[in-house]
Structure formats: structure tokens, C-alpha cells
Design an enzyme around this catalytic site. Structure first.
Site, PDB file in Angstrom:
ATOM      1  N   ASN A   1       0.834  -1.199   0.000  1.00 61.29           N
ATOM      2  CA  ASN A   1       0.000   0.000   0.000  1.00 61.29           C
ATOM      3  C   ASN A   1       0.876   1.259   0.000  1.00 61.29           C
ATOM      4  OD1 ASN A   1      -2.604  -1.124   0.025  1.00 61.29           O
ATOM      5  ND2 ASN A   1      -2.497  -1.528   2.217  1.00 61.29           N
TER       6      ASN A   1
ATOM      7  N   CYS B   1      -5.697  -7.041  -3.129  1.00 61.98           N
ATOM      8  CA  CYS B   1      -6.110  -6.755  -1.766  1.00 61.98           C
ATOM      9  C   CYS B   1      -7.156  -7.795  -1.396  1.00 61.98           C
ATOM     10  CB  CYS B   1      -6.691  -5.349  -1.678  1.00 61.98           C
ATOM     11  SG  CYS B   1      -7.313  -4.890  -0.046  1.00 61.98           S
ATOM     12  N   HIS B   2      -7.172  -8.224  -0.143  1.00 63.16           N
ATOM     13  CA  HIS B   2      -8.131  -9.258   0.255  1.00 63.16           C
ATOM     14  C   HIS B   2      -9.448  -8.674   0.762  1.00 63.16           C
ATOM     15  CE1 HIS B   2      -5.229  -8.578   3.631  1.00 63.16           C
ATOM     16  NE2 HIS B   2      -6.358  -8.251   4.214  1.00 63.16           N
TER      17      HIS B   2
ATOM     18  N   HIS C   1      -9.777  -0.149  -1.518  1.00 63.88           N
ATOM     19  CA  HIS C   1     -10.245   0.190  -0.177  1.00 63.88           C
ATOM     20  C   HIS C   1     -11.466   1.107  -0.190  1.00 63.88           C
ATOM     21  CE1 HIS C   1      -6.380  -0.788   2.356  1.00 63.88           C
ATOM     22  NE2 HIS C   1      -6.730  -1.774   1.539  1.00 63.88           N
TER      23      HIS C   1
END
Length: 438
Positions: free
Chosen positions: A147, A168-169, A198
Site C-alpha cells: 500500500n 487486496c483481500h 479500499h
């Protein structure tokens, strides 16, 4: 035999899980695992971890630890990156300095002024890695976990020729969480999720083809569930679509939850689904983890049983689709927009459904975000474009102007205060930003 290079292999959780996932695929069980880290002690520990995994899975994978990035990348077919420039000794100021100005950051690795400075420290590093990939393994598939995801991927996808996407999970992780909340088997849930990393939203969330949002609204009438993710549940209540990343992160991505102490207490301190509370991944936690990481490694090596079941991380499935058995794999990846989301900037890095296959990584077309979400996400995407531009030009003024547009910072500070805060962080980061005009 395929070769996979782990750049920043000392990342305990990511390397452990991704190695295990790779070895669940028959095509990769005899692969070479090149583990690279600049910290010899971490490299030694993660090598012991990976040896334990390989032994438990009874596969002939070859393990090659190295301190050399060039050696790790030479001839690699796949590359995984978890590195960042500036450890806790510099990262802490991204949190501490804004707090002096009233900007109360939680995680600080993706957005707000903290994420912006993390981006301009790391963009040159990521482009260096891309240049090495172009030199030593130009056909490799590069998967980034570092990130701030969108800004780093935007820079790499714009200024290198490497096949790179960011992972990204939070998309699959949140979908699994919501499935559990409504009592649905995860495999019966389908969704369309899009936005930026996000800050992507489930535009469709269905159980066996039926809209599952009414069930979720009913569940959230129960305060036990509402309290699990107060920020995200509050956003869903008012914005009508569920956002991907956790409450602890999302509280600092907008202007609603962290601009006053009373709001932080009400929304951010008790219900972020992290344990213990809001600060589980904050500065204090990370300072403590610096003292305990050796114990964590040693305990796992001595005592823990190896879980040989594949996780829900995307990386191994993508590698399998691209260079393994070729079964196509649909996932949410970070790619240049180029019209995938029609009402976001064309050159922004967006997180949308993409398909990995023998042919490459191909972006799907989502269409337009709902108008109110587009306003929120456009601010983020446009700001991130400006930060990448500033990093490539070494332009301090553009960094400052990007911080001025950050929703949380602008909700708390005047323009002059933002200027003073930005100047402070530039001085602290001087050694990490040699390409900026001083």
C-alpha cells in the site's frame, strides 16, 4: 519448473500464505521459491517457515533465500511484492505529525496525508523493482500487495512495461463476512464490486441470484452486528451500498467520522471488527510488534501445525491462470480505468472485476457508479492521480495541493495549517525523497 520471486519475503503472514497457496496447484509443486529480503534475520526466519511448509505439503519445491533482488528476479515467471520504503522509524511521523494538527489518523497506509507521503516514498522504489523486472524477467507476472495500492499501481502501470496488478483481500474478505452475517454459504454469494482500492462498493450483492441487501439491512437492526463494523455499517445505512475495506481504514478516508474527538469516540473506538478495537493496526500496535516479531516467527516454527488448505487470496489462482494450468480466474484487481468505470477519471487506477488467463489480465466493463458514490470516489481517484504526477515530477507544491483536497485533512485544517503540516513532513522525509525539488 516455474520460478517465483518474493520481494520482501520477510512479511510473515503474506509469504507464508502465498507459498502454501502456490503449492496447492500441481503445476507449481516443483517450483523454485526465491525468497528475497534486505533483513538477513527476517530472511533466515522466513526461510525456516517456508521449509516447514514445503515439508508438510510433501512437494519437491526448491527454496533459494537471497539478499539480492537481481538474483531473486533472474528468470522469474511470477513476482510477489510486499516491500515498502521507510520502516516504523519514518512511518510513525506520518501518524504523529498530523495528530499535532488535529488530523487523527488510524492506519495511515492508504489515504489522507499519511497515505500520500507513503506513496511518494514508495513510488520510486516500485519503479526500481519494475526496471529490474524488465531487465531480469521481462515476461514475469508481477502482483503487488504493498500500500497505498492505487497510487503505486497507477505509477507502475503508467511508467513501466511490466504486467502488474495490485491485490487486496478486502473484496473477497468482506463478501465472506457479509455472507456469514446473513447466514448464507459463501459459495452461494455473487457480487459486482467496483471503485478504487479500499473504497470499492458492492453494486450488486446477491444470494442465489436474489438481492441480499434487504437481508443485510434486517441483520443490522441487531446492535450486535451493527457494532461489529460501525463505520461501514453507518455508511451502508446512509449510502445504500456496502464498502469493501474495514471500518478502521474507512474512517480516515472521508470527512464524516474522525474530524472531532466525540465522533472518533462514537464511531471509531469500539466497533471496527478489529481486536482490540480501533488501534489494532495503528502506531502503538506496530511499535509493539517490532518487539515481538521474532517470538511470533519462532513460536510458529516450533509449535504451529501447517495448514495445507488454500486461502481466499487471489495470487496463486492468478499465477495458475497465467502460467499454470490456464484455468481462467475472475477477481477484483487494480488496473488503469480506461473506461471500465465510465464516471471515474480515464487514467485513474480502479479496482474492478478482471479475468486472468493465458491471454493476460483483461479488464471488464462496469459502467457508471451510482452518482453519489461517484462523487466520493472521484475525489479519491483524482487526488491519487495528482499525487502520482507530483511524485514523477518531484513537485512539492502538487503534493501540498493534493493534501488540501483530502476529505479528512480539509475537514480539520485550514489551508495554512495544511501547508505547515506538509512542510514538516517533507523535512522529516527529506532523505527518502531525493528526487523532489528542495
Amino acid at each position: 519448473m516455474n520460478k517465483f520471486a518474493f520481494i520482501g519475503a520477510g512479511s510473515f503472514i503474506f509469504t507464508r500464505n502465498l507459498v502454501r497457496d502456490l503449492l496447492t496447484f500441481p503445476a507449481f509443486q516443483d517450483c523454485e521459491l526465491a525468497l528475497m529480503d534486505i533483513n538477513p534475520e527476517r530472511l533466515d526466519k522466513i526461510t525456516q517457515v517456508v521449509k516447514k511448509i514445503v515439508k508438510a505439503m510433501n512437494v519437491p519445491a526448491k527454496i533459494v533465500p537471497t539478499l539480492s533482488r537481481a538474483e531473486a528476479l533472474e528468470g522469474a515467471d511470477g513476482v510477489v511484492c510486499t516491500v515498502f520504503n521507510g520502516d516504523i522509524d519514518i512511518w510513525r511521523y506520518d501518524i504523529e505529525v498530523p495528530k499535532e494538527f488535529g488530523v487523527d489518523i488510524n492506519v495511515g497506509d492508504t489515504r489522507s496525508i499519511s497515505g500520500i507521503f507513503r506513496a511518494i516514498r514508495n513510488i520510486p522504489l516500485m519503479l526500481d523493482i519494475c526496471r529490474d523486472i524488465e531487465k531480469y524477467c521481462p515476461k514475469a507476472v508481477f502482483l503487488n500487495y504493498t500500500n497505498p495500492m492505487a497510487m503505486l499501481c497507477k505509477a507502475m502501470q503508467t511508467y513501466s512495461k511490466v504486467e502488474v496488478t495490485g491485490l487486496c483481500h478486502s473484496v473477497q474478505g468482506t463478501a465472506a463476512m457479509l455472507a456469514e452475517w446473513i447466514g448464507a454459504p459463501e459459495e452461494e454469494i455473487t457480487y459486482l464490486c467496483a471503485g478504487v482500492n479500499h473504497q470499492a462498493f458492492y453494486l450488486k450483492f446477491q444470494w442465489n441470484g436474489e438481492d441480499a441487501y434487504p437481508r443485510l439491512r434486517k441483520v443490522l437492526e441487531n446492535s450486535e452486528y451493527y457494532q461489529k463494523e460501525i463505520v461501514r455499517n453507518e455508511m451502508f445505512t446512509h449510502l445504500d451500498y456496502y464498502v469493501t475495506e474495514s471500518s478502521g481504514h474507512n474512517s480516515e478516508y472521508n470527512q464524516w467520522f474522525r474530524k472531532r474527538p466525540d465522533l472518533i469516540e462514537k464511531y471509531c473506538t469500539h466497533g471496527t471488527n478489529w481486536n482490540p478495537g480501533e488501534y489494532a493496526f495503528s502506531l502503538n500496535f506496530r511499535l509493539e510488534r517490532e518487539k515481538t516479531w521474532r517470538d511470533d516467527f519462532n513460536k510458529w516454527i516450533r509449535e504451529e501445525e501447517v495448514d495445507t488448505k488454500r486461502s481466499n487470496e487471489y495470487a496463486a489462482n492468478i499465477f495458475n491462470a497465467r502460467i499454470g494450468d490456464g484455468v481462467p480466474f475472475l477477481f477484483n484487481g487494480n488496473v488503469l480505468n480506461h473506461g471500465a468505470i465510465s464516471n471515474l477519471p480515464y487514467e485513474a487506477c480502479v479496482e474492478v472485476p478482471v479475468v486472468a488467463s493465458r491471454q493476460g489480465i483483461q479488464t471488464t466493463t462496469v459502467g457508471a457508479l451510482p452518482a453519489h458514490l461517484a462523487i466520493l470516489v472521484n475525489t479519491t481517484a483524482s487526488l491519487e492521480n495528482l499525487v502520482v504526477e507530483a511524485a514523477m515530477e518531484g513537485d512539492r507544491r502538487k503534493v501540498f495541493q493534493a493534501v488540501c483536497m483530502d476529505p479528512l485533512t480539509s475537514a480539520v485544517c485550514s489551508l495554512q495549517e495544511i501547508k505547515e503540516m506538509t512542510d514538516r513532513l517533507f523535512e522529516i522525509n527529506r532523505d527518502y525523497l531525493p528526487d523532489f525539488k528542495w
